[in-house]
Design a protein around this motif. Structure first.
Motif, PDB file in Angstrom:
ATOM      1  N   GLY A   1       0.826  -1.209   0.000  1.00 55.58           N
ATOM      2  CA  GLY A   1       0.000   0.000   0.000  1.00 55.58           C
ATOM      3  C   GLY A   1       0.857   1.254   0.000  1.00 55.58           C
TER       4      GLY A   1
ATOM      5  N   SER B   1       1.014   3.989  -3.027  1.00 58.31           N
ATOM      6  CA  SER B   1       0.648   5.369  -2.694  1.00 58.31           C
ATOM      7  C   SER B   1       1.782   6.303  -3.100  1.00 58.31           C
ATOM      8  CB  SER B   1       0.379   5.511  -1.192  1.00 58.31           C
ATOM      9  OG  SER B   1      -0.651   4.662  -0.793  1.00 58.31           O
TER      10      SER B   1
ATOM     11  N   ILE C   1      -4.106  -0.361  -5.207  1.00 57.04           N
ATOM     12  CA  ILE C   1      -4.420  -0.013  -3.813  1.00 57.04           C
ATOM     13  C   ILE C   1      -5.758  -0.633  -3.403  1.00 57.04           C
ATOM     14  CG2 ILE C   1      -4.986   1.907  -2.254  1.00 57.04           C
ATOM     15  CD1 ILE C   1      -2.837   3.546  -3.698  1.00 57.04           C
TER      16      ILE C   1
END
Lengths: 618, 69
Positions: free
Chosen positions: A499, A503, A527
């Motif tokens: 994640g 990101s 994600i």
């Protein structure tokens, strides 16, 4: 594009309340609390607000409750709240022949405009129901906490503690906190921007010490054998058996028992009422008093206030006793979660079943109520007898009590139940400690995790430094189970690392002059997959669901007014989740290290975990 | 919903929804044509307080009836 990301992108245009720090001075603040749940929740809300107000006396409070659940407690509400508003649309109202939609809408508009005259700073929704989320949205205020709706009708949850309720309290038996503490902390979030210096440590103990009760009849015990749902209270034959045992025991002959209940309880349980009346007439006219259906709420409150002990199920009666600081013994069965609902205060006892399916949910189908058999009338009798024979409960340390109760209560009855005692830990929050001997193989892992989560959430949400001895495990099954959870935590950590990675990649893409929408969509999709993976893990590792669910809810409420801010919030959320995973991992590793030696010696599997001795140390 | 007023609330909600649906469809068309538009276009718009009030009444109605049952 990740759905959770773009939901936020839409509604944070309108709802960026967490970022709007324009609070008035604390002593001028007006907080409207929405509590439209049942009576027990109303009383827990009153208690939380009373404690909050003892630290912030000049705050103006408005209470909004449903008329049928709040009005009976108006005499207590008036002590704490400056204004009280009732949502007055009970069932019979909807059936009125002359009711039209226009009338309904006018009534609602009038209700809302009266509330808004108070120039509210914060609306705090403590109910977590669908209707309350709309109501909280409809009331204008600068800041909102708890469940609300955004302009796209998505749920929006403001505040860490509210997110905790939505992810941990609504989903199962994982919360280590009493609801009074949770409500207290949600209220504290409304002022914490201004009072960063440990404002959350409200003067809980001071509040309780300030209550003095001079009218106590030390030999009067209140018995409340009812609750709001049949799952949550014994059938009347159990109560008949217990009342007989208590009355016939010569050591308890100085005690009188006042049985209380509502008018509906009188109508619905005629057989029990007949039993009481016959038993009173024939044998114990001066020691058994049947007041079922004859007291109004004020009179019930006075009756409890002048007694020395409250004995009953999880219901508003126990919370009323807590408000008056009357000690309680609660029999928690069915869907009751002892950690959340034990009457608030010190030295309250809660007896709970060890049945595998306990606690269930209110709507879980059940025909045989096995858990009701676990907490038997005999156990309660021996426990009441032991407790009343104890000369000074408060001077006893938990280890002494542990030994005392095991001597006084036959082990047969202890095998099927856990007995918890409440105390305040050093951060002013109520904690439960086991006082019976038998290790509960089913719930031991859960209890260990609850203790871990207590430390973790207290630290993350309030910056509280709770100390607790490392539990020592002597049950191989639990030891191996904890080892499995280390593997589970590694998976959760890996998922959050992915994640973080995606990101970051998103943010990097945004930084270039002409971001590629296809690439952004690809990363967002990743994600989304990561979020799903995390949710899948909780089914294999159920004790990790509090952590996974909490960060999932945070993910659904990311801060940010544009996609870059959202991606940044997403990155921070994955980072914090990883940090929490590492804390849990460290707790488990230390527990395993400490316990490892036990498996090189004899098979001494049954122990009282040291986790329970924290009371004396804190 | 099983009372006169319950049905009335539901009808009022549905008629507003119908109007909103048309708006959403138009909005969706815009989204498709706009390659830089990355927002969701299928969420329900409840910015109209009148509509929000109806949703509150409908949910309260449901909860009151359920509670009494």
């Amino acid at each position: 594009m990740n759905s959770s990301l773009h939901h936020k992108d839409t509604y944070f245009e309108e709802q960026s309340f967490q970022d709007l720090v324009d609070l008035k001075a604390e002593d001028q603040k007006t907080i409207a609390i929405i509590q439209i749940s049942r009576m027990g929740d109303v009383l827990q809300t009153i208690l939380a607000t009373k404690i909050f107000k003892s630290s912030f006396p000049n705050t103006n409070f408005i209470f909004i409750g449903r008329i049928q659940f709040a009005k009976p407690f108006e005499f207590i509400l008036k002590e704490t709240f400056n204004h009280i508003y009732y949502v007055n649309f009970p069932k019979h109202y909807w059936n009125l022949n002359d009711l039209t939609l226009d009338k309904l809408k006018s009534k609602l508009k009038l209700f809302l405009s009266s509330i808004e005259e108070h120039n509210i700073d914060s609306v705090v929704n403590l109910t977590f129901s669908k209707s309350s989320s709309y109501l909280a949205t409809l009331i204008s205020s600068k800041h909102k906490f708890g469940l609300i709706r955004n302009s796209s009708n998505n749920l929006l949850i403001g505040g860490k503690w509210s997110k905790f309720v939505y992810s941990n309290v609504m989903t199962g038996d994982f919360s280590p906190f009493n609801l009074v503490d949770v409500f207290k902390n949600i209220l504290t979030e409304t002022i914490e921007e201004q009072n960063s210096n440990n404002s959350h440590q409200l003067k809980t103990n001071n509040f309780f010490q300030s209550i003095s009760n001079t009218n106590i009849n030390q030999y009067k015990i209140i018995v409340h054998p009812f609750a709001s749902h049949s799952k949550k209270f014994w059938k009347s034959s159990y109560w008949q058996q217990l009342i007989k045992m208590l009355l016939e025991d010569e050591h308890l002959s100085i005690y009188s028992f006042v049985v209380v209940g509502s008018l509906n309880d009188k109508k619905n349980y005629l057989e029990f009422n007949n039993f009481l009346d016959n038993y009173i007439t024939n044998t114990f006219s001066n020691r058994l008093i049947n007041k079922i259906g004859i007291l109004d709420m004020q009179e019930l409150s006075d009756e409890i206030n002048t007694s020395s002990l409250f004995l009953g199920h999880d219901s508003m009666g126990g919370h009323l006793a807590a408000i008056h600081k009357v000690p309680t013994i609660t029999i928690s069965i069915g869907s009751v979660r002892a950690h959340e609902t034990t009457p608030y205060g010190e030295n309250n006892f809660n007896l709970v079943p060890k049945t595998t399916c306990f606690p269930c949910f209110p709507d879980t189908p059940c025909s045989n109520y096995i858990c009701h058999l676990d907490v038997s009338p005999e156990l309660i009798f021996y426990f009441v007898h032991a407790l009343l024979s104890l000369e000074n409960l408060e001077s006893n340390e938990i280890k002494t009590l542990y030994s005392y109760f095991t001597q006084k209560i036959p082990s047969t009855y202890l095998k099927t139940s856990n007995i918890y005692q409440s105390y305040f830990s050093n951060n002013g929050m109520q904690t439960l400690s086991l006082v019976n001997t038998e290790i509960d193989f089913r719930t031991e892992t859960l209890n260990i995790f609850k203790n871990f989560y207590n430390i973790l959430w207290s630290f993350l949400f309030n910056d509280d430094d709770i100390t607790s001895p490392i539990p020592e495990i002597k049950c191989k099954k639990i030891f191996n189970e904890l080892k499995e959870y280390l593997i589970g935590l590694k998976y959760v950590s890996d998922v959050n690392s992915f994640g973080e990675k995606y990101s970051l990649l998103l943010l990097e893409e945004f930084e270039i002059a002409t971001p590629n929408i296809a690439v952004i969509k690809e990363y967002s999709k990743k994600i989304q997959e990561i979020d799903k993976l995390a949710l899948d893990l909780k089914f294999k590792y159920p004790m990790l669901s509090p952590l996974i669910d909490y960060y999932h809810v945070c993910k659904g409420n990311l801060k940010g007014n544009n996609i870059i801010q959202m991606a940044t919030s997403s990155l921070l959320n994955f980072k914090e989740a990883k940090y929490s995973v590492n804390i849990l991992k460290e707790f488990i590793e230390k527990t395993l290290d400490r316990s490892r030696k036990n498996f090189y010696s004899e098979n001494n599997w049954i122990i009282r975990p040291e986790i329970n001795s924290t009371r004396s140390e804190s | 919903m099983n009372t006169k007023i319950g049905d009335e609330i539901l009808n009022a909600i549905n008629s507003i929804k119908e109007i909103k649906q048309k708006n959403i469809n138009l909005h969706l068309k815009t989204c498709t044509n706009d390659s830089n538009h990355i927002r969701s276009c299928n969420s329900e718009d409840v910015s109209d307080p009148e509509y929000l009030e109806l949703l509150f009444l409908a949910s309260l109605y449901d909860e009151e009836i359920k509670e009494s049952d």
